[in-house]
Design a protein around this motif. Sequence first.
Motif, PDB file in Angstrom:
ATOM      1  N   GLY A 114       0.831  -1.203   0.000  1.00  0.00           N
ATOM      2  CA  GLY A 114       0.000   0.000   0.000  1.00  0.00           C
ATOM      3  C   GLY A 114       0.858   1.242   0.000  1.00  0.00           C
ATOM      4  O   GLY A 114       2.089   1.182  -0.069  1.00  0.00           O
ATOM      5  N   THR A 115       0.194   2.384   0.061  1.00  0.00           N
ATOM      6  CA  THR A 115       0.859   3.682   0.105  1.00  0.00           C
ATOM      7  C   THR A 115       0.649   4.266   1.488  1.00  0.00           C
ATOM      8  O   THR A 115      -0.487   4.382   1.953  1.00  0.00           O
ATOM      9  N   TYR A 116       1.747   4.617   2.133  1.00  0.00           N
ATOM     10  CA  TYR A 116       1.713   5.128   3.502  1.00  0.00           C
ATOM     11  C   TYR A 116       2.285   6.545   3.504  1.00  0.00           C
ATOM     12  O   TYR A 116       3.465   6.740   3.265  1.00  0.00           O
ATOM     13  N   ARG A 117       1.416   7.526   3.743  1.00  0.00           N
ATOM     14  CA  ARG A 117       1.867   8.921   3.773  1.00  0.00           C
ATOM     15  C   ARG A 117       2.081   9.365   5.212  1.00  0.00           C
ATOM     16  O   ARG A 117       1.387   8.910   6.122  1.00  0.00           O
ATOM     17  N   TYR A 118       3.045  10.256   5.389  1.00  0.00           N
ATOM     18  CA  TYR A 118       3.334  10.782   6.719  1.00  0.00           C
ATOM     19  C   TYR A 118       3.822  12.218   6.591  1.00  0.00           C
ATOM     20  O   TYR A 118       4.133  12.697   5.494  1.00  0.00           O
ATOM     21  N   ARG A 119       3.856  12.906   7.728  1.00  0.00           N
ATOM     22  CA  ARG A 119       4.283  14.307   7.731  1.00  0.00           C
ATOM     23  C   ARG A 119       4.928  14.649   9.055  1.00  0.00           C
ATOM     24  O   ARG A 119       4.834  13.894  10.024  1.00  0.00           O
ATOM     25  N   CYS A 120       5.585  15.802   9.089  1.00  0.00           N
ATOM     26  CA  CYS A 120       6.078  16.386  10.329  1.00  0.00           C
ATOM     27  C   CYS A 120       5.052  17.438  10.739  1.00  0.00           C
ATOM     28  O   CYS A 120       4.836  18.412  10.009  1.00  0.00           O
ATOM     29  N   ARG A 121       4.405  17.236  11.852  1.00  0.00           N
ATOM     30  CA  ARG A 121       3.342  18.153  12.276  1.00  0.00           C
ATOM     31  C   ARG A 121       3.794  19.603  12.371  1.00  0.00           C
ATOM     32  O   ARG A 121       3.097  20.489  11.884  1.00  0.00           O
ATOM     33  N   PRO A 122       4.979  19.918  12.963  1.00  0.00           N
ATOM     34  CA  PRO A 122       5.375  21.334  13.031  1.00  0.00           C
ATOM     35  C   PRO A 122       5.742  21.957  11.689  1.00  0.00           C
ATOM     36  O   PRO A 122       5.764  23.173  11.560  1.00  0.00           O
ATOM     37  N   HIS A 123       6.036  21.116  10.667  1.00  0.00           N
ATOM     38  CA  HIS A 123       6.543  21.657   9.403  1.00  0.00           C
ATOM     39  C   HIS A 123       5.649  21.346   8.204  1.00  0.00           C
ATOM     40  O   HIS A 123       6.110  21.375   7.057  1.00  0.00           O
ATOM     41  N   SER A 124       4.377  21.032   8.454  1.00  0.00           N
ATOM     42  CA  SER A 124       3.430  20.805   7.360  1.00  0.00           C
ATOM     43  C   SER A 124       2.020  21.051   7.875  1.00  0.00           C
ATOM     44  O   SER A 124       1.756  20.945   9.067  1.00  0.00           O
ATOM     45  N   THR A 125       1.140  21.368   6.939  1.00  0.00           N
ATOM     46  CA  THR A 125      -0.252  21.605   7.313  1.00  0.00           C
ATOM     47  C   THR A 125      -1.143  20.432   6.944  1.00  0.00           C
ATOM     48  O   THR A 125      -2.260  20.325   7.425  1.00  0.00           O
TER      49      THR A 125
END
Length: 138
Positions: A114-125
């Motif tokens: 599958g495709t697993y997306r992630y982010r850095c909370r302080p540096h992305s909206t």
Amino acid sequence: QPGSYTLTLQQLPTGFNRGNEAASKSANVTAGGTANVSWSVQTVGGGGQTATVTTGAASFSPATVNIAAGGTVRFEYGSGVGHTVTPENPSGSWVERDLGSSSDNFTVTFNTPGTYRYRCRPHSTDFTNGMVGVINVQ
């Protein structure tokens, strides 16, 4: 024979995949001519493969990782201020983690394609802009 052809890569030996390339490609052959069609296959090493994602000041490197099911991604603090690795759909060991120093490094094993997306909370909206990443599990 001259004409338009569609070629499909149907099977690769164990330990290889075609990454993000399409399985089918088109080729046009003119009278007396030839056409070359190629795929850039990658080794995947099967289960146990490990990829490393490192934080920068405001980015993950690499931003996109391709691994086989059963592979592991190691998240390492590289630089910048404190970061998070916040998955879009957390479950099991794939949950938000702080990554503010090298003592916070961690790994996640992905057993399901599958495709697993992630982010850095302080540096992305959101999961498409700013400090974001994608893991493609095949």
